[in-house]
Design an enzyme around this catalytic site. Structure first.
Site, PDB file in Angstrom:
ATOM      1  N   VAL A 162      38.371  44.043  48.421  1.00 39.25           N
ATOM      2  CA  VAL A 162      39.475  43.654  49.312  1.00 39.25           C
ATOM      3  C   VAL A 162      40.818  44.106  48.736  1.00 39.25           C
ATOM      4  O   VAL A 162      41.666  44.638  49.461  1.00 39.25           O
ATOM      5  CB  VAL A 162      39.463  42.133  49.587  1.00 39.25           C
ATOM      6  CG1 VAL A 162      40.644  41.733  50.461  1.00 39.25           C
ATOM      7  CG2 VAL A 162      38.150  41.720  50.252  1.00 39.25           C
ATOM      8  N   CYS A 163      41.018  43.930  47.443  1.00 34.94           N
ATOM      9  CA  CYS A 163      42.283  44.356  46.825  1.00 34.94           C
ATOM     10  C   CYS A 163      42.463  45.865  46.928  1.00 34.94           C
ATOM     11  O   CYS A 163      43.566  46.350  47.181  1.00 34.94           O
ATOM     12  CB  CYS A 163      42.335  43.929  45.356  1.00 34.94           C
ATOM     13  SG  CYS A 163      42.393  42.139  45.120  1.00 34.94           S
ATOM     14  N   THR A 164      41.382  46.599  46.742  1.00 39.90           N
ATOM     15  CA  THR A 164      41.468  48.052  46.852  1.00 39.90           C
ATOM     16  C   THR A 164      41.853  48.454  48.264  1.00 39.90           C
ATOM     17  O   THR A 164      42.752  49.290  48.452  1.00 39.90           O
ATOM     18  CB  THR A 164      40.134  48.706  46.427  1.00 39.90           C
ATOM     19  OG1 THR A 164      39.868  48.349  45.062  1.00 39.90           O
ATOM     20  CG2 THR A 164      40.194  50.212  46.558  1.00 39.90           C
TER      21      THR A 164
ATOM     22  N   LEU B 299      45.677  47.455  48.782  1.00 44.64           N
ATOM     23  CA  LEU B 299      46.657  48.306  48.116  1.00 44.64           C
ATOM     24  C   LEU B 299      46.596  49.742  48.624  1.00 44.64           C
ATOM     25  O   LEU B 299      47.638  50.412  48.713  1.00 44.64           O
ATOM     26  CB  LEU B 299      46.489  48.238  46.607  1.00 44.64           C
ATOM     27  CG  LEU B 299      46.833  46.872  45.999  1.00 44.64           C
ATOM     28  CD1 LEU B 299      46.675  46.902  44.495  1.00 44.64           C
ATOM     29  CD2 LEU B 299      48.211  46.409  46.377  1.00 44.64           C
TER      30      LEU B 299
ATOM     31  N   SER C 218      38.606  45.357  42.999  1.00 49.74           N
ATOM     32  CA  SER C 218      37.788  44.536  43.894  1.00 49.74           C
ATOM     33  C   SER C 218      37.876  45.162  45.290  1.00 49.74           C
ATOM     34  O   SER C 218      38.879  45.801  45.627  1.00 49.74           O
ATOM     35  CB  SER C 218      38.262  43.086  43.906  1.00 49.74           C
ATOM     36  OG  SER C 218      39.501  42.978  44.575  1.00 49.74           O
TER      37      SER C 218
END
Length: 162
Positions: free
Chosen positions: A46-48, A51, A44
């Site tokens: 935002v998650c990418t 992280l 996703s």
């Protein structure tokens, strides 16, 4: 789910990493403090970003003796593909049953019923030294801010007595 707070004993767990190898929190703590990074899902936007920012600051966390572990309800295979594409130097753990997610971060409507974004620093003594749970899935703790929070928690004694 009971809300975990600084000073609480961290629930122990064992989850598989992207290669299927079991990772147990208590074993990781033998080497030093562990930073648990809960996030809604691989790939996703935002998650990418989140992280990848932690990846780019990984050496800073490692210089503190901290092991970083990412946790979501994605599958081992999806974690493997995500790790390979973005070259994460830390393990991503698969919790498809959301047992560990529920014990720590919980899930919510703002994250599409998936894990809240959350950071938990577990000191070598097995107690939580830092807790941050973001209820709005569009936001995350930036790498610089997280590093400073972890550093401060370690200075306040998150290390096990020598």
């Amino acid at each position: 789910m009971a809300k975990l707070e600084v000073g609480d004993r961290a629930p122990d767990f064992e989850l598989p990493d992207a290669s299927g190898r079991p990772v147990r929190l208590s074993r990781e703590l033998a080497r030093g403090p562990v930073l648990l990074v809960f996030y809604p899902g691989d790939f996703s936007p935002v998650c990418t970003r989140q992280l990848c920012s932690y990846r780019d600051s990984y050496d800073r966390f490692a210089s503190l003796g901290v092991t970083v572990l990412g946790i979501s309800d994605d599958t081992i295979d999806k974690h493997r593909r995500f790790t390979e594409e973005h070259q994460f130097p830390f393990a991503l753990l698969a919790d498809p049953q959301r047992e560990v997610i529920d014990a720590y971060a919980g899930t919510g409507m703002m994250s599409g019923g998936r894990a809240h974004r959350a950071n938990f620093l577990v000191g070598q003594d097995g107690r939580l030294a830092y807790v941050f749970v973001e209820k709005v899935s569009l936001f995350h703790r930036g790498a610089d801010e997280l590093y400073e929070a972890v550093r401060a928690a370690l200075e306040q004694g998150a290390q096990a007595p020598k």
